[in-house]
Design a protein around this motif. Structure first.
Motif, PDB file in Angstrom:
ATOM      1  N   LYS A   1      55.908  36.980  58.447  1.00  0.00           N
ATOM      2  CA  LYS A   1      55.986  38.342  58.276  1.00  0.00           C
ATOM      3  C   LYS A   1      55.965  38.628  56.792  1.00  0.00           C
ATOM      4  CE  LYS A   1      58.938  39.269  62.238  1.00  0.00           C
ATOM      5  NZ  LYS A   1      60.218  39.558  62.543  1.00  0.00           N
ATOM      6  N   GLU A   2      54.882  37.933  56.265  1.00  0.00           N
ATOM      7  CA  GLU A   2      54.648  37.974  54.688  1.00  0.00           C
ATOM      8  C   GLU A   2      53.114  38.918  54.473  1.00  0.00           C
ATOM      9  OE1 GLU A   2      56.890  34.110  53.174  1.00  0.00           O
ATOM     10  OE2 GLU A   2      54.714  34.061  54.130  1.00  0.00           O
ATOM     11  N   LEU A   3      53.108  39.364  53.084  1.00  0.00           N
ATOM     12  CA  LEU A   3      51.758  39.927  52.799  1.00  0.00           C
ATOM     13  C   LEU A   3      51.231  39.116  51.780  1.00  0.00           C
ATOM     14  CD1 LEU A   3      49.937  42.492  53.398  1.00  0.00           C
ATOM     15  CD2 LEU A   3      51.095  43.425  51.370  1.00  0.00           C
ATOM     16  N   PHE A   4      50.149  38.373  51.847  1.00  0.00           N
ATOM     17  CA  PHE A   4      49.363  37.987  50.724  1.00  0.00           C
ATOM     18  C   PHE A   4      48.491  38.550  50.122  1.00  0.00           C
ATOM     19  CE2 PHE A   4      51.409  34.386  53.045  1.00  0.00           C
ATOM     20  CZ  PHE A   4      51.371  33.274  52.338  1.00  0.00           C
ATOM     21  N   ILE A   5      48.337  38.395  48.668  1.00  0.00           N
ATOM     22  CA  ILE A   5      47.597  39.184  47.916  1.00  0.00           C
ATOM     23  C   ILE A   5      46.784  38.286  46.776  1.00  0.00           C
ATOM     24  CG2 ILE A   5      47.658  41.049  46.044  1.00  0.00           C
ATOM     25  CD1 ILE A   5      50.851  40.970  47.170  1.00  0.00           C
ATOM     26  N   VAL A   6      45.459  38.488  46.869  1.00  0.00           N
ATOM     27  CA  VAL A   6      44.746  37.781  45.627  1.00  0.00           C
ATOM     28  C   VAL A   6      44.292  38.800  44.470  1.00  0.00           C
ATOM     29  CG1 VAL A   6      42.495  36.894  45.033  1.00  0.00           C
ATOM     30  CG2 VAL A   6      43.501  36.279  47.194  1.00  0.00           C
ATOM     31  N   ALA A   7      45.097  38.237  43.303  1.00  0.00           N
ATOM     32  CA  ALA A   7      44.668  38.917  42.159  1.00  0.00           C
ATOM     33  C   ALA A   7      43.767  38.054  41.250  1.00  0.00           C
ATOM     34  CB  ALA A   7      45.887  39.331  41.117  1.00  0.00           C
ATOM     35  N   ASN A   8      42.641  38.790  40.725  1.00  0.00           N
ATOM     36  CA  ASN A   8      41.462  37.719  40.404  1.00  0.00           C
ATOM     37  C   ASN A   8      40.756  38.064  39.192  1.00  0.00           C
ATOM     38  OD1 ASN A   8      40.025  39.816  41.199  1.00  0.00           O
ATOM     39  ND2 ASN A   8      39.216  38.829  43.279  1.00  0.00           N
ATOM     40  N   GLN A   9      41.239  39.183  38.337  1.00  0.00           N
ATOM     41  CA  GLN A   9      40.672  39.681  37.138  1.00  0.00           C
ATOM     42  C   GLN A   9      39.418  39.995  37.422  1.00  0.00           C
ATOM     43  OE1 GLN A   9      42.062  38.183  33.149  1.00  0.00           O
ATOM     44  NE2 GLN A   9      42.507  36.307  34.511  1.00  0.00           N
ATOM     45  N   LEU A  10      38.738  40.808  38.493  1.00  0.00           N
ATOM     46  CA  LEU A  10      37.415  40.667  38.896  1.00  0.00           C
ATOM     47  C   LEU A  10      36.440  41.541  37.678  1.00  0.00           C
ATOM     48  CD1 LEU A  10      36.008  41.884  42.327  1.00  0.00           C
ATOM     49  CD2 LEU A  10      35.225  43.103  40.192  1.00  0.00           C
ATOM     50  N   GLN A  11      37.122  42.285  37.061  1.00  0.00           N
ATOM     51  CA  GLN A  11      36.352  43.061  36.103  1.00  0.00           C
ATOM     52  C   GLN A  11      36.180  42.059  34.795  1.00  0.00           C
ATOM     53  OE1 GLN A  11      39.817  43.203  36.309  1.00  0.00           O
ATOM     54  NE2 GLN A  11      40.595  43.957  34.478  1.00  0.00           N
ATOM     55  N   ASN A  12      37.225  41.166  34.425  1.00  0.00           N
ATOM     56  CA  ASN A  12      36.875  40.166  33.384  1.00  0.00           C
ATOM     57  C   ASN A  12      35.951  39.091  33.836  1.00  0.00           C
ATOM     58  OD1 ASN A  12      38.732  41.733  31.705  1.00  0.00           O
ATOM     59  ND2 ASN A  12      40.257  40.655  32.649  1.00  0.00           N
ATOM     60  N   PHE A  13      36.078  38.706  35.026  1.00  0.00           N
ATOM     61  CA  PHE A  13      35.112  37.584  35.559  1.00  0.00           C
ATOM     62  C   PHE A  13      33.765  38.459  35.537  1.00  0.00           C
ATOM     63  CE2 PHE A  13      32.949  35.880  39.379  1.00  0.00           C
ATOM     64  CZ  PHE A  13      32.874  34.618  39.058  1.00  0.00           C
ATOM     65  N   MET A  14      33.581  39.340  36.051  1.00  0.00           N
ATOM     66  CA  MET A  14      32.267  39.785  36.189  1.00  0.00           C
ATOM     67  C   MET A  14      31.533  40.018  34.845  1.00  0.00           C
ATOM     68  SD  MET A  14      31.339  39.903  39.295  1.00  0.00           S
ATOM     69  CE  MET A  14      29.821  40.438  39.000  1.00  0.00           C
ATOM     70  N   ALA A  15      32.416  40.314  33.892  1.00  0.00           N
ATOM     71  CA  ALA A  15      31.996  40.768  32.277  1.00  0.00           C
ATOM     72  C   ALA A  15      31.721  39.180  31.676  1.00  0.00           C
ATOM     73  CB  ALA A  15      33.079  41.624  31.867  1.00  0.00           C
ATOM     74  N   GLY A  16      32.513  37.898  32.292  1.00  0.00           N
ATOM     75  CA  GLY A  16      32.310  36.819  31.555  1.00  0.00           C
ATOM     76  C   GLY A  16      33.290  36.756  30.335  1.00  0.00           C
ATOM     77  N   THR A  17      34.376  37.630  30.492  1.00  0.00           N
ATOM     78  CA  THR A  17      35.346  37.086  29.455  1.00  0.00           C
ATOM     79  C   THR A  17      36.531  36.515  29.875  1.00  0.00           C
ATOM     80  OG1 THR A  17      36.197  39.403  30.158  1.00  0.00           O
ATOM     81  CG2 THR A  17      34.746  39.346  28.491  1.00  0.00           C
ATOM     82  N   ILE A  18      36.591  35.853  30.860  1.00  0.00           N
ATOM     83  CA  ILE A  18      37.791  34.983  31.361  1.00  0.00           C
ATOM     84  C   ILE A  18      37.571  33.640  30.434  1.00  0.00           C
ATOM     85  CG2 ILE A  18      38.463  33.585  33.227  1.00  0.00           C
ATOM     86  CD1 ILE A  18      38.198  35.589  35.293  1.00  0.00           C
ATOM     87  N   ASN A  19      38.662  33.280  30.003  1.00  0.00           N
ATOM     88  CA  ASN A  19      38.908  31.824  29.402  1.00  0.00           C
ATOM     89  C   ASN A  19      39.510  30.953  30.239  1.00  0.00           C
ATOM     90  OD1 ASN A  19      39.710  29.738  27.729  1.00  0.00           O
ATOM     91  ND2 ASN A  19      39.802  30.992  25.910  1.00  0.00           N
TER      92      ASN A  19
END
Length: 455
Positions: free
Chosen positions: A361-379
């Motif tokens: 009875k849990e809710l799972f969530i993915v947080a992925n910094q999509l905007q930074n991933f697409m901009a190529g700024t993830i370290n």
């Protein structure tokens, strides 16, 4: 004795509170796979292919196996659909391709090319929606819906080429009505050539007769809001121009009568009666049946409805997941202020998709910094967001997926309506009150007896 029971009551309350507190289930600096060939594994790292891999969709089956999609917007050649696998030998969680590495091979139309949205039904079958694009290149015959058994056998296949456009369609997410035998899909309509206009729509699949129709193309309800520039942590997403994404988040009520959806570039939630969709043709004008529910505080990516008639939705601009009880397709009753956060964290940057663990009875969530991933700024070496780049959260919500039958007041005595821990807590509190009252009466009687003896 009274002190002991009071302590027990406090512990029960603390247990109930901590059980509903959100927690980080998994976190990753970068994504790695269950490679069987060490040479291939070495190439994946040396070529820095992991920089092209970002988790997005998430679902959980009845064995509590967690599945995660990795859309191939930048490549990521190992796999696009995976099951999380904990490797004890290295003490790390890896991504195990589903149904296999071969079943995820690029440029093979029968294999999965790029999966963002998918669903797991109550029989643990996996319905994978294939965007049919790899690194922004359309794969001929790639846009499809595949149904797999839990062991990875391909059970069914739906070719979506007649209701999509290779250069325009961006198949985003889906919901499943296994009782009525329908599937509803959002096509965000993002063109490969960004100078071209968007062509978003909804797609309806009749599983009984296998008819597939495209509806509401370019309707206001599926189009992005031109006035909205999504802002996260005080920074605009896309510095040069606003992000334009059409119909994205989609949710189905547990009675399967109402479909909710929203463009990603929008703060407005829409609804439509599924009976209208089920009888529609490609020529049908359905605009008059669309219900504009209203403002929802933030642009959203993932939406999901539950067995209890609730709605959970991601709030990109708030680093949060919001909750609304008793969602209905009634614009007059829709109030933005009834949305309340169930998860809110600085590490919840771009909460993407939601999935229920029906067992826990849990809710799972993915947080992925999509905007930074697409901009190529993830370290990927020294993550700037906390101590990891990608997070999977879970929170106990005492709720299950919309795929389950609705819980109504007539169902009677269900633990979901009044949890066991709450019953225990009430009993303990009542016992404490009774014991305190008995002690007070006893002390009063003893004092009175002493007074009489003295006299």
């Amino acid at each position: 004795m009274a002190n002991f029971i009071l302590l027990l009551a406090i512990l029960c309350f603390h247990s109930a509170y901590s059980k509903s507190a959100p927690e980080i289930y998994k976190q990753f600096d970068w994504i790695n796979f269950t490679f069987s060939d060490p040479i291939v594994a070495s190439q994946y790292v040396s070529q820095e292919e992991y920089k092209n891999c970002m988790p997005a969709g998430i679902k959980v089956n009845s064995n509590e196996d967690v599945f995660v999609s990795i859309p191939r917007w930048k490549g990521c050649w190992p796999a696009t659909l995976n099951m999380l696998f904990y490797d004890k030998s290295i003490n790390k969680t890896l991504f195990q391709p589903f149904p296999s590495f071969e079943g995820n091979e690029i440029n093979k139309s029968y294999a999965l090319q790029s999966v963002l949205g998918f669903e797991i039904d109550l029989d643990d079958n996996i319905w994978a929606l294939d965007q049919g694009r790899v690194n922004n290149v359309a794969i001929e015959g790639g846009m499809k819906l595949n149904k797999y058994s839990k062991n990875g056998t391909l059970i069914d296949h739906f070719d979506l080429s007649n209701v999509t456009y290779p250069e325009y369609s961006f198949l985003n997410d889906l919901v499943l009505d296994s009782t009525g035998k329908f599937i509803y899909i959002t096509d965000s309509g993002i063109p490969i050539n960004t100078s071209n206009p968007l062509r978003p729509a909804l797609i309806v699949i009749n599983l009984a007769n296998r008819q597939i129709v495209r509806v509401l193309e370019n309707d206001t309800s599926v189009m992005p809001d031109q006035s909205l520039w999504i802002t996260i942590n005080h920074q605009r997403v896309n510095q040069d121009s606003p992000m334009e994404t059409g119909a994205d988040g989609i949710a189905l009520s547990c009675d399967k009568k109402t479909l909710y959806y929203t463009p990603l570039t929008s703060r407005t939630l829409y609804a439509i009666n599924t009976k209208v969709l089920q009888t529609a043709t490609s020529q049908s004008n359905l605009s008059e049946y669309v219900i504009k529910l209203g403002y929802k505080l933030s642009a959203s990516d993932g939406l999901i409805c539950s067995q209890n008639g609730h709605m959970y939705l991601t709030a990109l601009e708030l680093n949060a997941v919001l909750f609304q009880s008793d969602i209905t397709p009634n614009a007059e009753n829709f109030q933005f202020n009834v949305f309340s956060p169930i998860v809110n964290s600085s590490k919840l940057i771009w909460p993407d998709t939601l999935g229920f663990n029906n067992v826990g009875k849990e809710l799972f969530i993915v947080a992925n910094q999509l905007q930074n991933f697409m901009a190529g700024t993830i370290n990927f070496t020294n993550p700037l967001n906390g101590d990891s780049n990608f997070y999977i959260w879970k929170v106990y919500v005492n709720d299950r997926s919309y795929l389950e039958d609705c819980i109504t007041s007539s169902s009677g005595g269900d633990e979901d309506k009044f949890p066991v821990w709450a019953i225990v807590l009430v009993v303990v509190v009542v016992l404490v009150v009774v014991i305190i009252a008995v002690c007070a009466v006893r002390n009063y009687m003893q004092a009175r007896k002493k007074r009489k003896t003295f006299l």
